[in-house]
Structures are given as C-alpha cells and as structure tokens.
Design an enzyme around this catalytic site. Structure first.
Site: not given
Length: 463
Positions: A234, A268
């Site tokens: 990720e 993020c």
C-alpha cells in the site's frame, strides 16, 4: 535515520534506541518461526479470545498511547485517541468474523464430478512468519489492520516500524504479550531499513506487507520477487475529489476540509486534488478556503488543536518545496502557503489552498503529504474523470454528485481502489482497502485482507 523519538512540535530528541544486533534479530526470527508451529494449530475461538483481550487492553491504554503517538509524530491528541479506538474496533471485528471469512469451502459435486473426486474442500491455511514494514503516519492503525487478520489466520508477525515511532512500536509488542499471545507471535524489530532485505530473504520468513513510499515498496517487492515470496503493498496516493454541478456544494466544501487535513494532511487516502466543475467552482472555493483558514494550528497535545506539526523536518521541507515551485510557475495561493508566523520551533505548515495548477508544476504529479490542497476548474464530467486519472497513483477517490449518470460513469471509469460518493474516503474493517497503478497491489481489511497471507489449499478426496 536514527531510531529515536523526536518531538515534531519542538524538534527536540527525547529518546534514542540502539538497533538490534544481527544475533538478536536472528533469535527473534527463530522465535517467530517456532511460535508459528504452535499458533497455526490453535482454533479460531482461542485466537479470538486473545485478540479480544488485546482490544480491551488497548481501550484501557488509549489515553497514554495517544500521547505517545502525538509526541512521536505530531497528530492532534484527539485524533490519536480516535486511532486507538479504531484499532480496538478492528480487533474485535476480526475476532468475531475470522472463522466465517476463512471457513472451508465445499465446491458442489456437480461442479467437480469430472475431477474424479468423491469430495473437494478448499481450506485457507496460514503462510507462516510475515514481515510488516510500516510507516509513521498512523503508527497504531497501519500495524493493527495487518496484525489482527494475520494473527487470526494463524500467522505470526515481525514488525519493522518507522524509525521515528519506536515507542509506539514497542507498545504494540507489549500489548500482544500482555494479551496472552505466546512469545514470538508478535515481535517488534528495532532495526534500520538496511536490515529489511536480510530479514525478508531469510528462509523462515514467508511473506511481507509494506505501507509506505513508492521507492520503499519497489525495494521490498524486488527482494520478495527474487525470493518468490508473497507481498502486499500500500503505497502513495494523490486522491482526486470531484465536485460536479449537482453536488451539495456546502457539504462538499465542509467535508473537503477534513478530507484534506486529517492527520495533519499526512494520509495516503487524504483527498489532495480538488476537481471542481466551473458551475460550482467559485462557491466551493470560497467556502473551502474559509474552512481551511479557520483551522486551529498549534500544540497537538492541546485539545483545541486541529492541525499539528508535520512528523519530520524533511517532510515539512519537501512540502514547502512543492508549494514554492507551484507559486514560481504562477499558482495562486488562496490561503496559507508558508510556515506559521511566530513558530520558530517545530515543523509546522499552514493549511494551504492553491489554484491555477498546471501540469508543468511538480505538485501536479507528486504526492503532497501535508495540509496543502490544489483546486482545478473543470468544464465537465469528461475532463474531471480524465484529470482524476492523470496521476501515477490510484489509491482512492471521492465524487460529489446527485446525478445517477455521473455516478455510474465515475464508478466505471475512475482508476482507483475505491470511489466514495458524497463522502470522504475512510478505511473500515469490513471494506477491502488498497490501490492500483503505483499505489500498490493486494488488499488489506475485510475478507480480502485476511486471505492475502493464507494458502488456499485444495483438498481432493478420491472415491
């Protein structure tokens, strides 16, 4: 980077740690492998009791670990407490659902009759020792959303946390120990990034998961590929936030403030690029800018603070460079765009809104990890979707519209791991989480996350 707690509010180094020796690292890998041999044979009820106990302890410890997180990486203390609560919720969710998520599958006799089997079972078995390389921005949540499903599946874990959150990393190891997990089930490795390759190449380590930067993901994936080991990545995001003509503009603008500045903008999945239809652009910009300007910047240990410092001096400097580059090329600053006046210590940066962004500007291509928003004026849905996809990243996205045709087109055409309509992106234990393109691969959370580090084993029984 030294392994140390450095208070981002003052820049003061509060505590330093010596990295583990090679011998101690090897000992811990051996412990993890030994623990796996036993842990994998325990049943779901036993694992659930351990994880529920960890959740109870985390709830008790929430005030103290929240202050630790705030001191190590600068998030407002109220947000840190909320992070701890979210982790406890995820632990309980997996404790309650893991058995069903990993239940044996029984293909129908009609589907398998030509295989020659009397019966077939598909069983999800744990892989073994999983190395987790985790970032500082959500120092509890990023770890727990991996650890909870991995431990419930029967794996054991080695945590290489970011070097600026060592006390949070050690807390996690102690938390699982106090919950009753056997020695070796969950261990923190206080080591530098140069040690990761050796740990991942060790034959006793089965797989790895990483949340972090694109270069870090590339490095881990390269080693894992060479060793033919499973990885989940990720990585970064530059999430678009589309506001189309039928949107509730006031709600969209108010939500946009939170979507951009959660965790001091260091997320993020924070919305970063705001793509606003020309029909509602001016109204959105006015309200959004007002909301960003009104945010309270200050000491993150103060309850009233909404925006604390960035986690590292380098992070503040990198953000500043992106804004300065955009301004030199003609971007307009609607609010912010500088370090707060009068704050000579700490790594603070004002909540900032920029317009007039062009594709020659670095900020158009690079991830802004801090409270800086870029607003684009778009002429229609086609342009909005094209601009949303004009990024190397594809983590998540947000779309504000009440038009069913626009909803359908965005759901079909936006290149991202998630599309959130009329709300902001958020992670939840029951929803798969991850991205496409350079935002990585694989999924965390939900059934997808718990199965990532399992071997789907076909059991074929002859007549």
């Amino acid at each position: 980077m030294p392994i140390a707690t450095v208070d981002p509010t003052t820049g003061e180094t509060l505590k330093t740690f010596q990295p583990l020796t090679a011998a101690e690292t090897d000992r811990r890998i051996a412990l993890a492998r030994h623990a796996f041999a036993e842990h994998r044979t325990t049943g779901f009820p036993h694992r659930a009791r351990l994880l529920e106990r960890a959740a109870d302890l985390l709830d008790e410890d929430a005030p103290s670990i929240a202050r630790t997180m705030t001191t190590e990486m600068g998030k407002p203390v109220a947000a840190a407490r909320a992070e701890a609560a979210k982790c406890a919720k995820a632990m309980r969710w997996y404790a309650a659902h893991a058995a069903d998520l990993l239940a044996d599958e029984h293909p129908s006799a009609a589907d398998t009759e030509d295989s020659g089997a009397a019966r077939v079972v598909v069983r999800h078995r744990p892989l073994g020792v999983v190395l987790a390389v985790m970032p500082w921005n959500f120092p509890l949540w990023q770890v727990v959303r991996f650890a909870a499903p991995a431990l419930m599946a029967g794996n054991t874990a080695l945590l290489k946390h970011a070097s600026n959150v060592p006390q949070t990393a050690l807390f996690l190891e102690d938390l699982f120990r106090r919950a009753g997990y056997p020695e070796g089930c969950f261990q923190t490795l206080l080591v530098g990034s140069d040690t990761v390759e050796g740990v991942l190449r060790d034959r006793r380590v089965a797989a790895a998961t990483l949340t972090g930067s694109e270069p870090a993901g590339r490095a881990v994936a390269s080693v894992a590929g060479d060793e033919v080991k499973k990885t989940v990545l990720e990585l970064g995001g530059s999430d678009p936030y589309l506001v189309l003509p039928s949107a509730d503009v006031e709600r969209a603008a108010d939500t946009a403030v939170t979507a951009r500045t959660q965790n001091n903008g260091q997320s993020c999945i924070a919305a970063k690029r705001f793509l606003v239809h020309t029909d509602v652009h001016d109204a959105f910009c006015a309200r959004f800018t007002e909301g960003m300007r009104a945010l309270v910047v200050g000491d993150p240990l103060e309850e009233s603070t909404q925006i604390g410092p960035l986690a590292t001096e380098q992070g503040r400097d990198d953000l500043e460079e992106l804004v300065d580059d955009a301004v030199r090329q003609g971007a307009t600053v609607l609010t912010g765009g500088r370090r707060p006046p009068g704050r000579d210590r700490g790594w603070f940066y004002e909540p900032t809104v920029l317009t007039g962004i062009r594709d020659t500007m670095r900020i158009h291509r690079e991830e802004t990890f801090g409270p800086v928003a870029t607003v684009y004026r778009v002429s229609g849905t086609d342009e909005a979707i094209a601009l949303a996809n004009d990024t190397p990243f594809g983590l998540s996205s947000n779309v504000w519209t009440r038009d069913e045709d626009e909803t359908g087109r965005c759901a079909r055409d936006i290149e991202a791991g998630g599309v959130f309509f009329n709300g902001m992106t958020a992670s939840h234990p029951a929803l798969p989480f991850g991205g496409v393109k350079r935002s990585g691969y694989g999924r965390e959370l939900a059934a997808h996350g718990i199965r990532e580090f399992c071997n789907a084993t076909t059991l074929w029984y002859g007549p």
